[in-house]
Design a protein around this motif. Structure first.
Motif, PDB file in Angstrom:
ATOM      1  N   TRP A   1       0.774  -1.222   0.027  1.00 50.39           N
ATOM      2  CA  TRP A   1      -0.008  -0.058  -0.008  1.00 50.39           C
ATOM      3  C   TRP A   1       0.855   1.186  -0.008  1.00 50.39           C
ATOM      4  CZ3 TRP A   1      -3.580  -2.503  -1.948  1.00 50.39           C
ATOM      5  CH2 TRP A   1      -4.316  -3.520  -1.176  1.00 50.39           C
TER       6      TRP A   1
ATOM      7  N   LEU B   1       2.063   1.819  -3.591  1.00 50.80           N
ATOM      8  CA  LEU B   1       1.227   2.075  -4.421  1.00 50.80           C
ATOM      9  C   LEU B   1       0.647   3.728  -4.277  1.00 50.80           C
ATOM     10  CD1 LEU B   1      -1.366  -0.826  -4.842  1.00 50.80           C
ATOM     11  CD2 LEU B   1       0.526  -0.249  -6.351  1.00 50.80           C
ATOM     12  N   LYS B   2       0.940   3.962  -3.018  1.00 52.81           N
ATOM     13  CA  LYS B   2       0.403   5.383  -2.900  1.00 52.81           C
ATOM     14  C   LYS B   2       1.556   6.356  -3.238  1.00 52.81           C
ATOM     15  CE  LYS B   2      -1.187   8.382   1.175  1.00 52.81           C
ATOM     16  NZ  LYS B   2      -0.959   8.716   2.264  1.00 52.81           N
ATOM     17  N   ARG B   3       3.026   6.000  -3.138  1.00 51.34           N
ATOM     18  CA  ARG B   3       4.162   6.818  -3.558  1.00 51.34           C
ATOM     19  C   ARG B   3       4.025   6.641  -5.062  1.00 51.34           C
ATOM     20  NH1 ARG B   3       7.890   3.670  -0.493  1.00 51.34           N
ATOM     21  NH2 ARG B   3       8.686   3.074  -2.596  1.00 51.34           N
ATOM     22  N   GLU B   4       3.727   5.846  -5.654  1.00 48.17           N
ATOM     23  CA  GLU B   4       4.193   5.429  -6.989  1.00 48.17           C
ATOM     24  C   GLU B   4       2.718   5.581  -7.883  1.00 48.17           C
ATOM     25  OE1 GLU B   4       7.153   4.949  -8.613  1.00 48.17           O
ATOM     26  OE2 GLU B   4       8.297   5.224  -6.611  1.00 48.17           O
ATOM     27  N   PRO B   5       1.701   6.482  -7.947  1.00 40.94           N
ATOM     28  CA  PRO B   5       0.703   6.662  -8.674  1.00 40.94           C
ATOM     29  C   PRO B   5       0.546   6.194 -10.093  1.00 40.94           C
ATOM     30  CG  PRO B   5       1.388   8.731  -8.368  1.00 40.94           C
ATOM     31  CD  PRO B   5       2.301   8.080  -7.813  1.00 40.94           C
ATOM     32  N   GLU B   6       1.907   6.475 -10.847  1.00 38.73           N
ATOM     33  CA  GLU B   6       1.902   5.804 -12.164  1.00 38.73           C
ATOM     34  C   GLU B   6       2.743   4.188 -12.403  1.00 38.73           C
ATOM     35  OE1 GLU B   6       0.974   7.803 -14.858  1.00 38.73           O
ATOM     36  OE2 GLU B   6       0.218   9.047 -12.960  1.00 38.73           O
ATOM     37  N   THR B   7       2.763   3.702 -11.483  1.00 43.15           N
ATOM     38  CA  THR B   7       3.498   2.458 -11.581  1.00 43.15           C
ATOM     39  C   THR B   7       2.441   1.445 -12.237  1.00 43.15           C
ATOM     40  OG1 THR B   7       4.759   0.869 -10.058  1.00 43.15           O
ATOM     41  CG2 THR B   7       2.847   1.335  -9.384  1.00 43.15           C
TER      42      THR B   7
ATOM     43  N   SER C   1      -7.978  -2.697  -0.943  1.00 40.15           N
ATOM     44  CA  SER C   1      -7.221  -1.724  -0.933  1.00 40.15           C
ATOM     45  C   SER C   1      -6.727  -1.397   0.495  1.00 40.15           C
ATOM     46  CB  SER C   1      -7.698  -0.397  -1.478  1.00 40.15           C
ATOM     47  OG  SER C   1      -8.858  -0.085  -0.380  1.00 40.15           O
TER      48      SER C   1
ATOM     49  N   PRO D   1      -7.975   3.175  -8.477  1.00 44.50           N
ATOM     50  CA  PRO D   1      -6.584   3.561  -8.061  1.00 44.50           C
ATOM     51  C   PRO D   1      -6.127   3.035  -6.705  1.00 44.50           C
ATOM     52  CG  PRO D   1      -7.356   5.574  -8.996  1.00 44.50           C
ATOM     53  CD  PRO D   1      -8.531   4.452  -8.495  1.00 44.50           C
ATOM     54  N   GLN D   2      -5.027   2.137  -6.453  1.00 50.08           N
ATOM     55  CA  GLN D   2      -4.361   1.830  -5.112  1.00 50.08           C
ATOM     56  C   GLN D   2      -5.399   0.351  -4.771  1.00 50.08           C
ATOM     57  OE1 GLN D   2      -3.042   4.822  -2.360  1.00 50.08           O
ATOM     58  NE2 GLN D   2      -3.145   6.003  -4.185  1.00 50.08           N
TER      59      GLN D   2
END
Lengths: 301, 161, 792
Positions: free
Chosen positions: A14, A17-23, A135, A158-159
């Protein structure tokens, strides 16, 4: 150079995913890495789920079975619960890709890729599969039919991550069928496929039926009018031929490099006739006429 | 961003490398480690020429990233021979004429090894089924099936003694 | 079995592989000499070199089928940190033209683009990633020209021209042959059938894509190591196109990972050469990825064939009329030679007294048509063998009977009027097939199918000419050396691309010189060390080089024995014999080791060479010198009879081959295992051609240029293959051998198509026989009154 994150705990996941929104997230990589190579996607970083234990495992919960999203296809083929309770799904996985692809690719990946040609999908649809999505904040459960929205599109916010699949055991069903049509015998993208879950009485009358088709529409297709029209019928050429016509009118295939819409439409109906192989009277009649028994050919691709 | 230090076992030896985390394992093996036995023929998972074993299981190295191999046991074709002894499968492949141009050979030998581990006594049809992920353009597969079957039979005979 | 027991000592493997404790005899299945190194991953193919300080080279390709090149903009690429330089035609000092017969293909485009794979610029970069990124940053500007896409339209007046200076519009080569009354004899026929067949573009899809590396050596010579079938011809082409002295270029050909004709001629050699000339001494490497191999490489010519075949009511074939169109793409690349061979084989292995054959090999802006195993014969065999079955059906005659009645025998004239002077085993193959259980049990087998899966069997009688025809010399120069240590060194002139000729060469030398294989070393083709010996193609590798090798080995043997006789004071050579490791005098029992004899001979005496030139047809069957040049006629033919047993799924149209039989006359078999390998491999490629492989092109652009959408047969798509060798001794061949490299590729498409017709009563005239085409034909046929239940 891209970072590749391999979290081992869900909290790590988590955070990333929060840090890397485009991953981009992947498990086996058999779909994503091919898309990256062709330039279809170009993410700044990647998250690989293969080390998260709670995404694996097959859990028999009595009436239902929970399948972790990151079970590889070969994990599932080796699982006795899957083989026993969901042989149609096992058949779909059996003809998916090739052995090394099955060692890497996951059922979660097959679902999230949401190709109308996905080999696990028609069987999951007839099994009325539900997916569980997690999530950081919540878990939710919804029917697979509602999760897959279109080709390559799933209802993931997202996430959110697909965590697993719930399948209800179906002891009364005695026909678990899956057939895939490809342009060669193996390692071929499906150009039409059909899964069928039937309960047949001893005389061969259909008590219950659920059918689903792949590669003949934007997602997996199933038709309650077709299912209902089978109920109470004996499996026979006449019944299935007339039902085949209904199916032809109901599907919505496209032309593409692998096959034309017309072919897909025709085959989607004709595949119904294969169900005759499960009819006790049909088999008896044919066995008495031929030298070879049909049993080895039931599972046909 | 910097490269990653990756520790893993390669052909039964512990090694440590520095590589970009998203570098393909096939490139790590061929270019960085000089193990060119693992081949690339399509780069997209369709041909099996890049097959390696990861913890004994066949995988496609062109679809794996360096970061993923941390802590795992990787076997390449170069690692099949042990202490001046070649694997039984290598012997049967040679004897039965299962090798022509040889480009698919490393991948198909490793795939066969995985196959026999899962099914020590396969029928010819099961052998074919187990090798669909490895394309061969030279042999027509027949002698490859012969070789795998011979290795299986040979193992069975040994066990029954 | 314990894990540890699964491992065999390497010595045991070498024992199995080279049976190093005894001489390899002709006729034994000696395992391949290269197998050990291949199965342990030790062989270095051309793509396996990753040296120090290497420069990576890559080609920017047109991506449009027909256009004038306006500008090449590399300004953005030049800013990339890994970019080194970009080279264009302006950097090419030579002719900038390549080709085998006609040199019409540029190294780098200098006038106009003629197909999507045309090379525009060569980029050099520090590593693979930088190369790819730099290539993507180059932009090309074109003025589009109307593309030439269809063969028959390309021949109409007013069609755009692919080559403005070509003397015959868009026709590369055309030919016409008439025998007897030609089509006027149709009036005399009791039965006449007519059909059009279309065969598809096929991709070689060798597992090793085009690759190599190059460097300038200390003497300033250009050295190129590459995956190729033609090192000596490549050397000439590279020198000429780049403006170098041939003597300043060296080409080394390591083991090749498959070729099948796709590496017959220059692929990346000139790019490597041009790059090496511009890297200020650094070695350069190039490796095409699969998509580039698809885009740039040659293909099997797609063909459109119009056939009319007539017979008398006694079953004798009476007349044949063929019109044949080949789409050769933008460059010559052996296209004319393919046409000539197709015309020659258009009538199949039959006596037909009245024949008219017309063929056109036409330039288009589609992918390049080039050499591909079978080489024109594959296409026409598909047509003649299918129309034979159609005729048999019309005449209500058994298809095997029809073939037996008309099959060529030695002394007959074939369809182009050539007398068959060499071994002709067509009838032998058909007779042996007729006695094989797969044929004799066919009716029982057909009845044993399951519902919706109709079974059928189909025949094909095939032949394949060997070599280059009457004008282009088919020669080889073998060199064999007794080394100073007393070992034997064989300088292999023809590349081993997987066909196993290295091993056959070893066998020939082991047999003649009486030495164990562990005393024999092989040198791979290298323009500095081995002698010019022609291409690894045309089914002539072992025939031609083998004959040269027999000569060289025999010469060396004579020299050794003569010198030994003098030394041992034997009266004649015949009193001595070569035994493993030495020479023994049979009268005295005295023996000298080869290492000693080596010291008795000068260096020149220890190296024996022999030149062999394959026999050519004496008859002149056409006055068209151009057609003769392109190979008409051949004089040595191999023959085979194939039988396919198929199951057609009437619900999906899928065709599955359940078993396959090939009975082949390729002369004497020197190594049964290698012979079978070739038969199996050719059949597998033919099965791909029959059922699943189709390189689709629309508006000059490929639609499926990867292995996910271009479908090669997997292990489940190829059935168990039964192979029988009919060993009719061919006197001109090495130990009686003829070629086996290509012939088996020609059988599957017609055999399978005939089997489908037998199963379902339908015939698909376009290949491959995809499920869609087959189901379409079944349903169309059924619309005429049949029902599904009739077929249960």
């Amino acid at each position: 150079m891209r970072e590749v994150f391999l979290p081992q705990r869900t909290e790590e996941l988590w955070e990333i995913l929060k840090r890397e929104p485009e991953t981009e997230i992947y498990a086996g990589g058999t779909d994503l890495l091919v898309k990256m190579r062709s330039g279809q996607v170009n993410p700044p970083s990647l998250v690989c789920l293969e080390r998260i234990e709670s995404l694996r495992g097959v859990f028999d919960k009595g009436k239902e079975v929970f399948i972790g999203a990151c079970n590889t296809h070969s994990n599932l083929l080796e699982d006795p619960v899957i083989r026993k309770e969901f042989p149609g799904l096992a058949r779909g996985i059996d003809v998916l890709g090739s052995p090394p692809i099955r060692h890497m690719g996951t059922i979660g990946g097959n679902i999230v890729t949401a190709s109308p040609a996905g080999d696990t999908l028609p069987s999951l649809y007839v099994l009325d599969a539900e997916v569980e999505v997690h999530s950081k904040a919540q878990k939710r459960r919804l029917p697979l039919r509602d999760f897959i929205l279109g080709p390559g599109m799933v209802a993931l916010h997202p996430q959110e991550v697909l965590w697993g699949i719930w399948l209800k055991k179906q002891p009364s069903w005695n026909v678990h069928h899956y057939e895939k049509v490809g342009r060669r015998k193996a390692l071929a993208c499906s150009i039409a496929s059909m899964a069928a879950l039937l309960e047949l009485s001893e005389s061969g009358t259909v008590v219950k039926a659920r059918l689903a088709w792949g590669s003949v529409g934007p997602t997996i297709l199933s038709f309650s009018h077709v299912d209902n029209n089978l109920i109470g019928q004996l499996l026979s050429i006449e019944t299935l031929s007339s039902l085949a016509k209904q199916v032809e009118l109901s599907v919505s295939p496209i032309d593409d490099l692998r096959a034309s819409a017309e072919y897909r439409r025709t085959v989607s109906g004709l595949l119904l006739l294969r169900l005759l192989y499960y009819s006790p009277s049909f088999r008896q009649e044919c066995d008495s006429r031929k030298e070879n028994s049909m049993s080895q050919d039931i599972h046909c691709t | 961003m910097s490269t990653l230090r990756i520790t893993f076992r390669l052909n039964r030896k512990e090694i440590q490398i520095e590589a970009a985390p998203d570098r393909r394992v096939s490139d790590v093996l061929r270019e960085d480690l000089g193990l060119t036995g693992t081949k690339e023929s399509c780069g997209a998972g369709d041909c099996g020429a890049c097959t390696i074993l990861v913890d004994g299981e066949s995988r496609l190295s062109c679809l794996m990233l360096a970061a993923q191999i941390q802590g795992h046991e990787i076997t390449t074709i170069e690692g099949l021979a042990k202490d001046q002894r070649v694997h039984l499968l290598q012997k049967t492949f040679v004897e039965h004429g299962a090798i022509q141009c040889g480009f698919c050979t490393p991948g198909i030998v490793l795939a066969s090894l995985d196959l026999l581990k899962r099914n020590p006594n396969p029928t010819r049809a099961q052998i074919r089924e187990g090798l669909v992920g490895n394309l061969c353009r030279c042999t027509g597969y027949q002698k490859i099936v012969d070789a795998v079957q011979a290795a299986a039979v040979s193992s069975q005979e040994e066990e029954s003694l | 079995m314990k894990e540890s027991e699964r491992h065999t000592p390497i010595t045991d493997l070498l024992l199995a592989q080279r049976t190093h404790n005894r001489i390899l005899s002709i006729g034994t299945s000696a395992p391949r000499v290269d197998a050990y190194d291949k199965v342990t991953g030790r062989v270095e193919y051309a793509s396996d070199y990753y040296g120090n300080n290497v420069v990576w080279a890559g080609v920017k390709r047109a991506g449009v089928p027909h256009a004038r090149l306006k500008t090449i903009d590399s300004s953005r690429a030049e800013k990339h940190p890994g970019f080194i330089c970009v080279l264009t035609h302006e950097n090419v000092s030579g002719t900038n033209r390549q080709g085998v017969v006609k040199k019409d293909q540029p190294v780098l485009v200098d006038d106009k683009v003629r197909y999507c794979g045309d090379a525009i610029a060569l980029v050099l970069a520090e590593n693979k990633t930088a190369l790819k990124e730099s290539l993507d940053l180059i932009t090309l500007d074109f003025i589009s020209l109307p593309p030439v896409l269809d063969v028959e339209k390309a021949m109409e007046s007013g069609s755009p021209l692919v080559h403005d200076n070509n003397s015959d519009g868009n026709i590369l080569l055309k030919g016409e042959l008439r025998i007897g009354l030609g089509s006027a004899a149709e009036e005399e026929c009791d039965f006449l059938v007519e059909a059009c067949f279309e065969t598809q573009r096929q991709e070689h899809a060798y597992l090793e894509t085009e690759a190599g590396w190059a460097y300038m050596d200390e003497d300033g010579r250009l050295v190129i190591v590459c995956s190729t079938q033609t090192p000596f011809r490549d050397r000439m082409e590279v020198a000429e196109s780049l403006g170098l002295d041939t003597g300043r270029v060296r080409i080394i050909a390591p083991y090749t990972g498959g070729a099948f004709g796709g590496k017959d001629g220059v692929t990346l050699q000139s790019f490597l050469g041009l790059a090496a000339l511009n890297t200020k001494g650094r070695p350069v490497k190039m490796c095409w990825d699969r998509e580039e191999s698809f885009l740039a490489g040659t293909k099997r010519h797609p063909a459109r064939m119009y056939y009319r075949l007539g017979a008398k009511k006694d079953g004798s074939l009476h007349c044949l009329d063929v019109r044949l169109y080949l789409d050769t793409g933008p460059y010559d690349h052996l296209g004319g030679v393919v046409l000539a061979q197709a015309l020659e084989h258009a009538g199949g292995p039959y006596r037909i007294p009245n024949v008219v054959l017309r063929g056109w090999c036409v330039y288009t802006n589609n992918p390049i048509g080039g050499a591909f195993r079978g080489f024109g014969v594959t296409q026409v065999t598909a047509a003649i063998e299918q129309i034979m079955d159609m005729l048999a059906d019309r005449m209500d005659m058994d298809p095997l009977e029809l073939r037996l009645k008309n099959a060529l025998k030695r002394g007959d004239k074939n369809c182009v009027g050539k007398t068959l002077v060499s071994s002709t085993g067509m009838i032998d193959c058909l007779e042996i097939l007729s006695k094989h259980s797969v044929w004799t049990e066919r009716e029982t087998w057909k009845r044993s199918g399951v519902p919706f899966r109709q079974r059928g069997v189909g025949l094909a009688a095939v032949m394949q000419g060997l070599g280059y025809g009457p004008v282009v010399p088919d020669y080889a120069n073998a060199k064999v050396e007794l080394t100073s240590e007393g070992n034997i060194r064989v300088y292999c002139g023809v590349v081993d691309m997987g066909q196993g000729n290295d091993t056959t060469n070893l066998q020939i030398v082991s047999h003649i010189l009486g030495q164990n294989p562990d005393r024999i070393e092989l040198v791979q083709p290298d323009t500095d060390r081995t002698l010019p010996s022609g291409s690894a193609s045309a089914s002539r590798c072992t025939y031609t080089f083998g004959n040269a090798l027999i000569g060289a080995a025999t010469t060396l043997m004579d020299r050794i024995l003569k010198r030994a006789a003098d030394f041992m004071m034997a009266a004649r050579n015949e009193e001595l014999v070569l035994v493993p490791g030495g020479v023994r005098c049979l009268l005295t029992g005295h023996e000298i080791p080869l290492s000693k004899i080596a010291k008795l001979l000068s260096h020149d005496e220890r190296v024996a060479t022999h030149h062999f030139r394959a026999p050519v047809a004496t008859e002149v069957i056409t006055t068209n010198q151009n057609l003769r040049l392109h190979g008409l006629p051949h004089t040595i033919f191999s023959y085979a009879a194939h039988l396919a047993c198929v199951e057609v799924d009437e619900l999906t149209g899928k065709v599955e081959i359940k078993r396959y039989l090939a009975v082949s006359d390729c002369g004497k078999v020197l190594n049964p295992q290698i012979f079978e390998q070739q038969i199996h491999g050719g059949i597998a490629q033919g099965i791909g051609y029959a059922l699943s492989e189709d390189l689709e092109v629309l508006e000059g652009r490929m639609l499926n240029s990867n292995l996910s959408t271009y479908l090669l047969p997997t292990a489940e798509d190829v059935p168990e293959i039964y192979s029988v060798a009919v060993e009719i001794y061919e006197p001109t061949g090495p130990f009686g051998l003829k070629g086996v490299g290509e012939i088996s590729t020609n059988g599957p498409l017609p055999a399978v198509s005939n089997a489908v017709a037998d199963a379902c009563g339908i015939r698909v005239h376009q290949s491959p026989l995809t499920p869609e085409r087959v189901l379409g034909a079944i349903l169309k046929n059924r619309g005429r009154g049949e029902h599904v239940e009739d077929h249960v």
